[in-house]
Design an enzyme around this catalytic site. Sequence first.
Site, PDB file in Angstrom:
ATOM      1  N   LYS A  71      88.783  21.440  31.035  1.00 30.09           N
ATOM      2  CA  LYS A  71      90.010  20.651  31.083  1.00 30.09           C
ATOM      3  C   LYS A  71      89.799  19.415  31.966  1.00 30.09           C
ATOM      4  O   LYS A  71      89.210  19.519  33.054  1.00 30.09           O
ATOM      5  CB  LYS A  71      91.146  21.526  31.624  1.00 30.09           C
ATOM      6  CG  LYS A  71      92.533  20.903  31.626  1.00 30.09           C
ATOM      7  CD  LYS A  71      93.547  21.915  32.124  1.00 30.09           C
ATOM      8  CE  LYS A  71      94.972  21.397  32.106  1.00 30.09           C
ATOM      9  NZ  LYS A  71      95.946  22.417  32.582  1.00 30.09           N
ATOM     10  N   SER A 145      99.500  23.262  29.605  1.00 28.35           N
ATOM     11  CA  SER A 145      98.871  21.959  29.526  1.00 28.35           C
ATOM     12  C   SER A 145      97.385  22.016  29.161  1.00 28.35           C
ATOM     13  O   SER A 145      96.780  20.996  28.831  1.00 28.35           O
ATOM     14  CB  SER A 145      99.022  21.220  30.874  1.00 28.35           C
ATOM     15  OG  SER A 145      98.393  21.942  31.925  1.00 28.35           O
ATOM     16  N   SER A 169     100.158  27.316  31.973  1.00 29.92           N
ATOM     17  CA  SER A 169      99.232  26.521  31.170  1.00 29.92           C
ATOM     18  C   SER A 169      97.951  27.248  30.802  1.00 29.92           C
ATOM     19  O   SER A 169      97.244  26.814  29.889  1.00 29.92           O
ATOM     20  CB  SER A 169      98.874  25.235  31.927  1.00 29.92           C
ATOM     21  OG  SER A 169     100.033  24.491  32.213  1.00 29.92           O
TER      22      SER A 169
END
Length: 574
Positions: A71, A145, A169
């Site tokens: 990420k 996310s 997330s």
Amino acid sequence: MSVLGDTAVGPATTPTERVVRAYRRIAEVERPEVWITLREEADVLADAAAVEDRLGAGEELALAGLLVAVKDNLDVAGLPTTAACPEFAYLPTESASAVSRLVAQGAVVLGKTNLDQFATGLVGTRSPYGAVRSAWDSERVSGGSSSGSAVAVALGVADIGVGTDTAGSGRVPAALNGIVGLKLSLGLVPTHGVVPACVDYDCVTVFAADLDAATAAARVMAGPEPRDPRSRTWPSDVRLAAPAVPRIAVPRIEDLAELCPEYLAAFSETVAALEADGVVTQSVDISGLLAAARLLYDGAVVAERYAAVGRFLDTRPAGADPTVAAIVAGARTPAAHELVADLDALLRAKSAAAEVLADCDALLLPTTTEHPTVAAVRADPIRVNRRMGTFTNFCNLLDMAAVAVPGSPTVQGHPFGVMFVVPAFGDQVAIDLAARLTGATAPTLVDTGVDLAVFGAHLRGQPLHFQLEHLGARFVETVSTTDAYRLYALDTVPPKPGLVRRGPGAGAPVVGEVFRLSAAGLGGFLAALPAPMALTSVELSNGRSVVGFGCTHDAIDGATDITEFGGWVAYLNS
């Protein structure tokens, strides 16, 4: 090579072949929005070749050749970190601790993945690099996310997806894409090298296609980090296993009001499947947890988001997502006394949660409420996102851990996910329960503890085994002693055997079982041990010496020698 065998990109093979397959798959799926920075294939092949050289030199690498999607709010040395905002980008010279640990064990980084900007959102659409779509339906959101990392795994490109989780997330994208998401207890995986969202409640998380791969990666990433003042390690009384007959808390029907009808039906099916497998369920009131969850956005705790990136967003960068910018700007206004009041409310909620779950091993929850389309989120970005975090938002606020896995399918056969939520450091229990639901063999996350050999009433199926389960002891293996021991039936309640060392050749092998339990658990166990039992070093036939049950020599006066049976259970069966 890798201890994991088959993984997302195909059967276990060389690291180089894995990379070739991954880039072939990237071309097949045509999902450019997954990546913010995808490395050149030649560079990744060079890293794979280096892993092969290390293996050839005799190194043992727990994650040899597994491919990782990171990420883009975690640093990877030499790759820009953007947090999905182009103007925020910087070039780190050092990787985040979690990433460094993966690479040290042979993992290979493919690139940096898209996310809801500054890790603010549960939908995966709040990014100038494009909305990340679900792996199985391009009309639906991926969840966020940690959107790109989850979809890279779900599409079969990466073996491991590294994400973060503040409000869900690391779990919502797992549910929406039919994969596993591990959110360990706060601080177990250090956040050094991570762009903060809410620094006190951020976790580094892992996605994988199965529990084995996810747990292997989490085990490597976990551990204290001096540069992260919030990092923690396993406590001395950590539970190392779920009991054979677990008790699972499930919400009352009124606490599931936010679920869409299909998800409610799927959750009921999942509960029924666990009950059919012998799990005991208990209905509990989780309204207090749901109320605490609202403090993450509606309370003064949201000030942590402004502390993280508020001053940067105040400069009004062109690439700022409007929804994210508005959320962070709103986090500027809470007063200090409001934050103090909210922190007190969270402590009270944490205490109340402990009471609600006191008789249970874990809380089972649906991971999210629905699977919205991209169009629905764009039409109502705040309200849909808020609904999706109904069951995830409280977890970090109340210092809890969670394992997200696929549950029963919805009526339409689409992915549906559930979470096993546990108090801090109950991570291994949650993994064991998730394995039970999915029909997998439970992998080991916590590799600490002391081995204890038992030979009688504490064996599995015997009357005192519950004492080991109460301490969270984990079965390791069936063993036998050397021929230096003799076994006697003692006159006790309940009946127990006594193991006595007589010397090499003066006895016979005696069958027992080895369990691993925490250091504090072993200490408490020893303190409560009644006479004439004792703990001592026991020699096993495999050459190991472990702490084991024995008894005092005077206890065998007049006792029946049962060594010829080879073990306590065989004697009882006779």
